[in-house]
Design a protein around this motif. Sequence first.
Motif, PDB file in Angstrom:
ATOM      1  N   CYS A  19       0.866  -1.150  -0.222  1.00  0.00           N
ATOM      2  CA  CYS A  19      -0.142   0.140   0.024  1.00  0.00           C
ATOM      3  C   CYS A  19       0.996   1.227  -0.007  1.00  0.00           C
ATOM      4  O   CYS A  19       0.538   2.218  -0.704  1.00  0.00           O
ATOM      5  CB  CYS A  19      -1.015  -0.002   1.310  1.00  0.00           C
ATOM      6  N   ASN A  22       2.595   2.031  -3.559  1.00  0.00           N
ATOM      7  CA  ASN A  22       1.498   2.356  -4.393  1.00  0.00           C
ATOM      8  C   ASN A  22       0.933   3.850  -4.072  1.00  0.00           C
ATOM      9  O   ASN A  22       0.567   4.847  -5.009  1.00  0.00           O
ATOM     10  CB  ASN A  22       0.373   1.298  -4.700  1.00  0.00           C
ATOM     11  N   TYR A  78      -7.065  -5.577  -8.891  1.00  0.00           N
ATOM     12  CA  TYR A  78      -5.608  -6.038  -8.745  1.00  0.00           C
ATOM     13  C   TYR A  78      -5.614  -7.378  -8.919  1.00  0.00           C
ATOM     14  O   TYR A  78      -5.887  -8.048  -7.917  1.00  0.00           O
ATOM     15  CB  TYR A  78      -4.974  -5.111  -7.667  1.00  0.00           C
ATOM     16  N   TRP A 388      -2.460  -7.962  -1.446  1.00  0.00           N
ATOM     17  CA  TRP A 388      -1.980  -7.142  -2.480  1.00  0.00           C
ATOM     18  C   TRP A 388      -3.233  -6.369  -2.946  1.00  0.00           C
ATOM     19  O   TRP A 388      -2.856  -5.236  -3.175  1.00  0.00           O
ATOM     20  CB  TRP A 388      -1.387  -7.929  -3.721  1.00  0.00           C
ATOM     21  N   TRP A 392      -3.832  -2.399  -2.725  1.00  0.00           N
ATOM     22  CA  TRP A 392      -3.981  -1.351  -4.057  1.00  0.00           C
ATOM     23  C   TRP A 392      -5.196  -0.661  -4.058  1.00  0.00           C
ATOM     24  O   TRP A 392      -5.149   0.413  -4.345  1.00  0.00           O
ATOM     25  CB  TRP A 392      -3.806  -2.475  -5.182  1.00  0.00           C
TER      26      TRP A 392
END
Length: 398
Positions: A19, A22, A78, A388, A392
């Motif tokens: 996190c 991104n 994602y 993930w 994201w």
Amino acid sequence: MALQVDVVIIGAGAAGLFCAANAAKKGRSVLVLDHANKAGKKILMSGGGRCNFTNYYIEPSRYLSRNPHFCKSALSRYTQWDFIGLVDAHGIPWHEKKDGQLFCNNKAVDILNMLLQECDASGAEVRLNTKITSIEVLENGGKARYQVSIEEDDIRCESVVIATGGPSIPTLGATGYGYEIAKQFGLKVYPPVAGLVPFVITDQTKSLVETLSGTALPVQVQCGEQSFSDDMLFTHRGLSGPAILQISSYWSPGLALCIDLLPRMNAGEALRQQQHERPKLKLRTWLAEQTTQKFAEVWLSGHGEAELTLAELDGEAMDAIASRLHAWQVKPSGTEGYRTAEVALGGVDTDELSSKTMESKSHPGLFFIGEVVDVTGHLGGFNFQWAWASAWAAAEYA
């Protein structure tokens, strides 16, 4: 003067680091805080040290949650292919082990280094050995909605992302801190329960599993409506192995397991055929050919059948033997608990969060991602993919 950043992420594990990288790529100033002395400790020990980082076959049906639809949005935006692309871009060699499970060829540290490099490249700062003393809402903080206090500083931010994981494997520093934060802000939390965890046996079956400790067999194990086909391992305390870890997430105290010890055959038909072809063959030898010599001797000795030949069995006896092998009833006394659990079931109620952003519906700027949320995947890379994907989703809006 308080330190000002856009986003504070609490937890430097898989979800938190991903996190952070991104969110920082979007031009946000990001600070990750963790009480541990090292980032990503669970990543390092996962998959036997090789990190089962995702799975080819990610589907919402492979996740447990009070709201089975909640995970769909993040997982669709994602995907496993996105993460595989990132792994490839970093030149990390990997392989499929079985059933779509993807592992590093070398060591799990490759994935951790990739995440840290992504944070570094995007400008996200990771601060370890840091104890958080409080998180408060700021009434007149301007753009800053929250103040996160640590022992030596106050940090003001627009967004706080809780990526603390769950209490599984406390020796790695895991705690239930994320649940405490959720409760502080009035969010509903389902009590955590150890998942993907071995069973403990204490009844009359105990001596059998102790004697067979170290023996592994392919089985089909069922609990209620759920069943899994994979390997089972006898241990000195009970039962483990992939099939058992999978079913443990669906088990609750008092329930029995039904285990098919010969899932790839019809034992009654096979015994009749072998009796016709090899009547002098010992039952023990036949069962050893299907399983292991040790299992055959221990299992049949317990029923006084180790020395019988196939010629000595009538149809009723063969059916009884087959029934015991195909429907072994086991009632665990409990599980090994958080000490060895790979995940914790339960967590922040998904009704409290937006499935699109992972943001609290009642507290703008407060996000929950990864294991702390009531979404738990099957064994095989599914929990990493949830980390993930949920990270994201939050990074898009934090």
